[in-house]
Design an enzyme around this catalytic site. Structure first.
Site, short mmCIF file in Angstrom:
data_model
loop_
_atom_site.label_atom_id
_atom_site.label_comp_id
_atom_site.label_asym_id
_atom_site.label_seq_id
_atom_site.Cartn_x
_atom_site.Cartn_y
_atom_site.Cartn_z
N GLU A 169 0.89 -1.24 0.03
CA GLU A 169 0.09 -0.07 -0.18
C GLU A 169 0.74 1.40 -0.04
O GLU A 169 0.05 2.35 0.34
CB GLU A 169 -1.08 -0.04 1.23
CG GLU A 169 -2.56 -0.54 0.79
CD GLU A 169 -2.63 -1.85 0.64
OE1 GLU A 169 -1.71 -2.64 0.68
OE2 GLU A 169 -3.63 -2.23 0.12
N TYR A 171 3.50 2.13 2.03
CA TYR A 171 4.21 2.40 3.36
C TYR A 171 5.62 2.11 3.28
O TYR A 171 6.12 1.44 2.07
CB TYR A 171 3.25 1.66 4.32
CG TYR A 171 1.86 2.22 4.62
CD1 TYR A 171 1.64 3.49 5.11
CD2 TYR A 171 0.76 1.47 4.37
CE1 TYR A 171 0.43 3.96 5.16
CE2 TYR A 171 -0.23 1.95 4.56
CZ TYR A 171 -0.80 3.23 4.85
OH TYR A 171 -1.91 3.75 5.10
N ARG A 219 2.08 -8.36 4.42
CA ARG A 219 1.35 -8.05 3.60
C ARG A 219 2.23 -7.42 2.18
O ARG A 219 3.00 -6.50 2.50
CB ARG A 219 0.47 -6.81 4.17
CG ARG A 219 -0.46 -6.48 3.18
CD ARG A 219 -2.09 -6.05 3.59
NE ARG A 219 -3.02 -5.76 2.68
CZ ARG A 219 -3.99 -4.87 3.28
NH1 ARG A 219 -3.98 -4.71 4.38
NH2 ARG A 219 -4.74 -4.74 2.18
N HIS A 257 -1.53 3.87 -1.92
CA HIS A 257 -2.41 4.67 -1.66
C HIS A 257 -2.40 5.75 -2.53
O HIS A 257 -3.60 6.55 -2.73
CB HIS A 257 -2.40 5.25 -0.06
CG HIS A 257 -2.69 4.34 0.97
ND1 HIS A 257 -4.01 3.53 0.71
CD2 HIS A 257 -2.36 4.05 2.04
CE1 HIS A 257 -4.08 2.82 1.91
NE2 HIS A 257 -3.11 3.16 2.63
N GLN A 344 -18.18 6.10 3.59
CA GLN A 344 -18.51 7.22 4.24
C GLN A 344 -18.22 7.41 5.54
O GLN A 344 -17.94 8.42 6.02
CB GLN A 344 -20.00 7.61 3.88
CG GLN A 344 -19.96 8.22 2.45
CD GLN A 344 -21.73 8.24 2.23
OE1 GLN A 344 -22.11 7.47 1.26
NE2 GLN A 344 -22.21 9.13 2.88
P1 NAP Z 1 -26.27 18.13 -2.96
O1 NAP Z 1 -25.07 17.66 -2.92
O2 NAP Z 1 -26.63 19.33 -2.05
O3 NAP Z 1 -26.13 19.02 -4.14
C1 NAP Z 1 -27.46 19.91 -4.95
C2 NAP Z 1 -26.79 20.54 -6.19
O4 NAP Z 1 -28.23 21.28 -6.56
C3 NAP Z 1 -25.91 21.39 -5.97
O5 NAP Z 1 -24.67 21.19 -7.12
C4 NAP Z 1 -26.35 22.84 -5.80
O6 NAP Z 1 -25.66 23.66 -6.51
C5 NAP Z 1 -27.57 22.65 -6.90
N1 NAP Z 1 -29.00 23.31 -6.60
C6 NAP Z 1 -29.42 23.48 -5.02
N2 NAP Z 1 -30.33 24.08 -5.25
C7 NAP Z 1 -30.58 24.78 -6.55
C8 NAP Z 1 -31.58 25.37 -7.15
N3 NAP Z 1 -32.59 25.76 -6.38
N4 NAP Z 1 -31.53 25.66 -8.39
C9 NAP Z 1 -30.50 24.89 -9.23
N5 NAP Z 1 -29.54 24.12 -8.49
C10 NAP Z 1 -29.51 23.89 -7.10
O7 NAP Z 1 -27.40 17.19 -3.20
P2 NAP Z 1 -27.57 16.04 -3.96
O8 NAP Z 1 -26.44 15.89 -5.13
O9 NAP Z 1 -29.09 15.79 -4.31
O10 NAP Z 1 -27.12 14.99 -2.98
C11 NAP Z 1 -27.75 14.57 -2.12
C12 NAP Z 1 -26.94 13.82 -0.97
O11 NAP Z 1 -26.73 12.79 -0.93
C13 NAP Z 1 -25.64 14.88 -0.70
O12 NAP Z 1 -25.27 14.97 0.73
C14 NAP Z 1 -24.69 14.02 -1.26
O13 NAP Z 1 -23.46 14.16 -0.84
C15 NAP Z 1 -25.33 12.44 -0.91
N6 NAP Z 1 -24.72 11.70 -2.21
C16 NAP Z 1 -23.65 11.20 -1.77
C17 NAP Z 1 -23.01 10.33 -2.96
C18 NAP Z 1 -21.73 9.48 -2.54
O14 NAP Z 1 -21.32 9.08 -3.39
N7 NAP Z 1 -21.20 9.76 -1.40
C19 NAP Z 1 -23.86 10.22 -3.98
C20 NAP Z 1 -24.94 10.71 -4.12
C21 NAP Z 1 -25.64 11.51 -3.14
P3 NAP Z 1 -25.74 25.29 -6.65
O15 NAP Z 1 -26.81 25.57 -5.42
O16 NAP Z 1 -24.47 26.03 -6.58
O17 NAP Z 1 -26.45 25.42 -7.74
FE1 SF4 Z 2 -17.53 1.67 5.51
FE2 SF4 Z 2 -19.77 0.73 6.50
FE3 SF4 Z 2 -19.61 2.00 4.20
FE4 SF4 Z 2 -18.84 -0.50 4.51
S1 SF4 Z 2 -20.86 0.12 4.50
S2 SF4 Z 2 -17.84 1.14 3.11
S3 SF4 Z 2 -17.93 -0.53 6.52
S4 SF4 Z 2 -19.15 2.93 6.29
#
Ligand code: NAP
Ligand code: SF4
Length: 687
Positions: A169, A171, A219, A257, A344
């Site tokens: 990884e 290290y 490892r 990494h 996450q």
């Molecule tokens: P978000 O991350 O809050 O993004 C919303 C997007 O919409 C932003 O780009 C925002 O940018 C835009 N927006 C907000 N209000 C708007 C409006 N009135 N008009 C036009 N654009 C607007 O929400 P999301 O994409 O729906 O995701 C929801 C949650 O799920 C988030 O916390 C996200 O991180 C999570 N999620 C995580 C993953 C992952 O892989 N970890 C994947 C999917 C979702 P502007 O306001 O600048 O335009």
């Molecule tokens: Fe990590 Fe839990 Fe997501 Fe698996 S499900 S990647 S252990 S947070």
């Protein structure tokens, strides 16, 4: 030898000559944040004990440095004091009472240390840390070898069954092994044999100190995935040298990494790298562990049965479900709470210097608190209505059922899972479906009632909910609607409809698409468009994944560095109003993969825009550089966040009904499954 009818290979013990592992499950090393302070030793013990009681054959702890300079961060633990030995004696004793073996991981971070006193074979800064390391003088190389051997002896004194020496990884040991980071001119640099000397002397010296009856896991990186990485022949030669030096088990390391190739995130197909372990296994006599993206007993069994490896390492799956092994053994695999590889709450937390947790199992690493609360049945059984069958509602229902309440779940649609259902339709996130399978199985088993096509609203709430003592509002979110001229144009879709359409084939990506919103869902939707436009073959196979990332295990470093990804045939523009990178809220360990995927596919990103109008030609925007500009598009997908579905709050308040509000229904901005599931647990134990 004893074996089990469910997964017979996995439950065949492994005899190492001087000790026997009860099965083939290894709980792989994973830093939780509890390792760093001796004061956390009881919590750390409880965390391991839960997994040991759950039947893990061998547990490997998170990494401890053999000396002060090798610590990953200034507050990381090193295994070089009597205090540490004493603290761990009780831990190992407790684990041994279950029949599980436990090894301590020794990890010297080298140039990956996040402190200014980092040391490495040569003065070459890593691309992922801010500090340039000091090149270790030869005397320090020798003293570090001694430090590894002494730390292993300390582990033995602390009652550990062995140590895992982290040689992969990227290290310190890996840094010595590789031309990429080793430019030394002494006996520890230059030729392959010289570069390997540090690793082999560590094993030899450690074996001398700890004797024969002690597990020494090394490892080894089976593929580096970086430029100037090892050739496949070097990997084999190193393993053969280390085998002679006294290694008892090899574990497979995948990639540095700093490699810009995903190795454990959800888009990596299950067991993607097992063939590399299998290739090495053919060249050695020592048992070898397969790892990375193995999260079901089926795939684990298949790996052992095919002779690809002798043991299976799972790290995150043991966070998600401490009882994974026990459930597999009893033929109850459907009740396993599967890791969905989101990173996450585990790896992303560690990068933020927080304690690890698990998105689907908030009790992980907090066993002392949660399991006590969970084990206490409610003194008064109550009838609880849960509104909404998304991650928040299902988890609340599950915890309430475990505590002895009577639970009915009202779901307005025809399926379980809410936002997880949608997430599972994104190529590379199919594992989200496993969570739904788990929740469904457990809730049904515990007698929870699920009522589909049942909308509880202001009109019928009083009647429908009258018989319940408490209501949990987990109605989730709906996509934010935009008020924009032309929004009614049939080429405009909200993300939920569009993602479902891609999944069921009713929507085919057009040749040009504008995506409004560059948050997590905008990025996910764009990924889905790219995958559907490219092949329509979903889920992705191992071969397609290797091709997409230029992985060629037969080449030096395992990568084709001349590989140029083919841009997508669909012209996609993703937009947002604020400045900054797209998907800024995405996790540290996965955000880069999403952004890189989109960039390599030729997706355009424009920020700081204001949306003006939608016409048949596309989306009209303004920004600082241009007064008015057309983004040509034949489809427009709106991913502009969400609004809470919380209209029931007022009604229940008016009726004086006892209720709790959780998940997206409580707070739509940055709707977050990690928060939603945690809130569900909190409500579950509080009623
Ligand atoms: P978000 O991350 O809050 O993004 C919303 C997007 O919409 C932003 O780009 C925002 O940018 C835009 N927006 C907000 N209000 C708007 C409006 N009135 N008009 C036009 N654009 C607007 O929400 P999301 O994409 O729906 O995701 C929801 C949650 O799920 C988030 O916390 C996200 O991180 C999570 N999620 C995580 C993953 C992952 O892989 N970890 C994947 C999917 C979702 P502007 O306001 O600048 O335009
Ligand atoms: Fe990590 Fe839990 Fe997501 Fe698996 S499900 S990647 S252990 S947070």
């Amino acid at each position: 030898m004893a074996s089990n009818t469910n997964y017979p290979q996995l439950f065949t013990p492994l005899d190492l000559g001087f000790t026997t592992l009860q099965n083939r499950f290894v709980m792989g090393s994973m830093h939780t944040g509890l390792e760093d302070k001796i004061s956390n030793i009881e919590e750390l013990t409880q965390y391991f004990l839960e997994r040991a009681r759950g039947g893990a054959g061998l547990i490997i702890t998170g990494g401890y440095s053999p000396n002060l300079l090798g610590r990953l961060t200034p507050w990381s633990g090193s295994f070089n004091s009597t205090k540490m030995i004493r603290a761990h004696q009780k831990l190992t004793e407790t684990i041994h009472q279950t029949g599980t073996k436990i090894c301590l991981q020794l990890l010297h971070a080298g140039r990956y240390s996040f402190h200014p006193l980092s040391v490495a074979p040569s003065r070459i800064k890593s691309p992922i840390t801010p500090f340039t390391p000091l090149a270790m003088p030869t005397f320090m190389v020798r003293s570090t070898i001694e430090d590894f051997a002494n730390a292993a002896l300390n582990a033995k004194k602390a009652g550990y069954d062995g140590v895992e020496i982290m040689g992969s990884e990227g290290y310190l040991i890996h840094q010595f092994l590789s031309e990429r980071t080793n430019r030394r001119s002494d006996a520890y640099g230059g030729s392959f044999e010289n570069r390997a000397r540090f690793a082999t002397e560590i094993i030899e010296r450690t074996r001398e100190k700890v004797g024969v009856n002690f597990i020494l896991i090394f490892r080894i990186s089976v593929v580096d995935l970086v430029e100037k990485g090892a050739t496949p022949d070097e990997v084999i030669a190193l393993a053969q040298m280390l085998e002679k030096s006294g290694v008892s088990i090899f574990n497979s390391g995948i990639g540095w990494h700093e490699a810009r190739v995903p190795t454990i995130a959800s888009m990596v197909p299950r067991g993607a790298f097992v063939e590399l372990t299998a290739k090495l296994k053919k060249e050695i006599k020592t048992p070898i562990i397969a790892t990375n993206r193995i999260n079901t007993p089926e795939i684990a069994e298949e790996i052992i049965a095919s002779g690809s490896a002798d043991l299976i390492s799972m790290a995150r799956p043991f966070l998600a479900d401490a009882r994974f092994v026990e459930k597999a053994k009893s033929g109850n695999a459907d009740s396993i709470n599967s890791c969905i590889a989101c990173n996450q709450a585990c790896l992303d937390h560690i990068f933020q210097n927080k304690k690890a947790s698990c998105l689907v199992n908030p009790s992980a690493v907090e066993e002392t608190k949660w399991l006590t609360e969970l084990s206490q049945k409610s003194t008064k059984q109550r009838k609880v209505a849960v509104i909404g069958a998304g991650p928040a509602g299902l988890n609340a229902a599950l915890i309430l059922l475990k505590r002895g309440h009577l639970v009915s779940i009202f779901e307005k649609g025809t399926e379980l899972g809410g936002q997880f259902n949608l997430a599972a339709m994104i190529p590379g996130k199919e594992d989200y479906r496993e969570s739904i399978r788990y929740w469904k199985h457990e809730i049904e088993n515990l007698g929870g009632k699920i009522i589909f096509n049942s909308t509880i609203n202001e009109e019928n709430a009083s009647g429908e909910l009258s018989e319940f003592d408490h209501v949990v509002i987990a109605a989730g979110v709906s996509p934010r609607k935009l008020d924009l001229p032309g929004i009614e144009n049939p080429m405009v879709y909200y993300y939920d409809r569009y993602i479902r359409g891609l999944a069921d084939g009713s929507i085919i990506p057009a040749t040009s698409i504008a995506v409004i919103g560059a948050g997590g869902i905008g990025v996910d939707t764009t990924t889905a468009i790219l995958k559907h436009a490219a092949s329509g073959k979903i889920p992705e196979t191992k071969e397609e994944f290797f091709k997409e990332w230029g992985i060629h295990p037969e080449l030096r470093g395992g990568l084709d560095f001349n590989y140029v990804p083919t841009p997508s045939s669909v012209k996609i523009t993703i937009l947002q109003r604020k400045e900054g990178i797209m998907g800024r809220g995405l996790g540290k360990t996965t955000g880069w993969i999403h952004r890189l995927t989109l960039k390599r596919s030729g997706v355009d990103y424009i920020n700081q825009v204001s949306y003006q109008e939608i016409t048949n030609e596309g989306l009209w925007v303004k920004n600082k550089k241009y007064e008015l500009k057309l983004i040509p598009a034949k489809q427009i997908v709106i991913c502009a966040g969400q609004v809470s579905e919380n209209s029931l709050v007022k009604v229940l308040e008016k009726n004086g009904k006892s209720f709790s509000l959780i998940g997206g229904a409580k707070l739509a901005s940055e709707v977050d499954a990690k928060r939603a599931i945690r809130e569900a647990w909190e409500v579950g134990v509080s009623i």
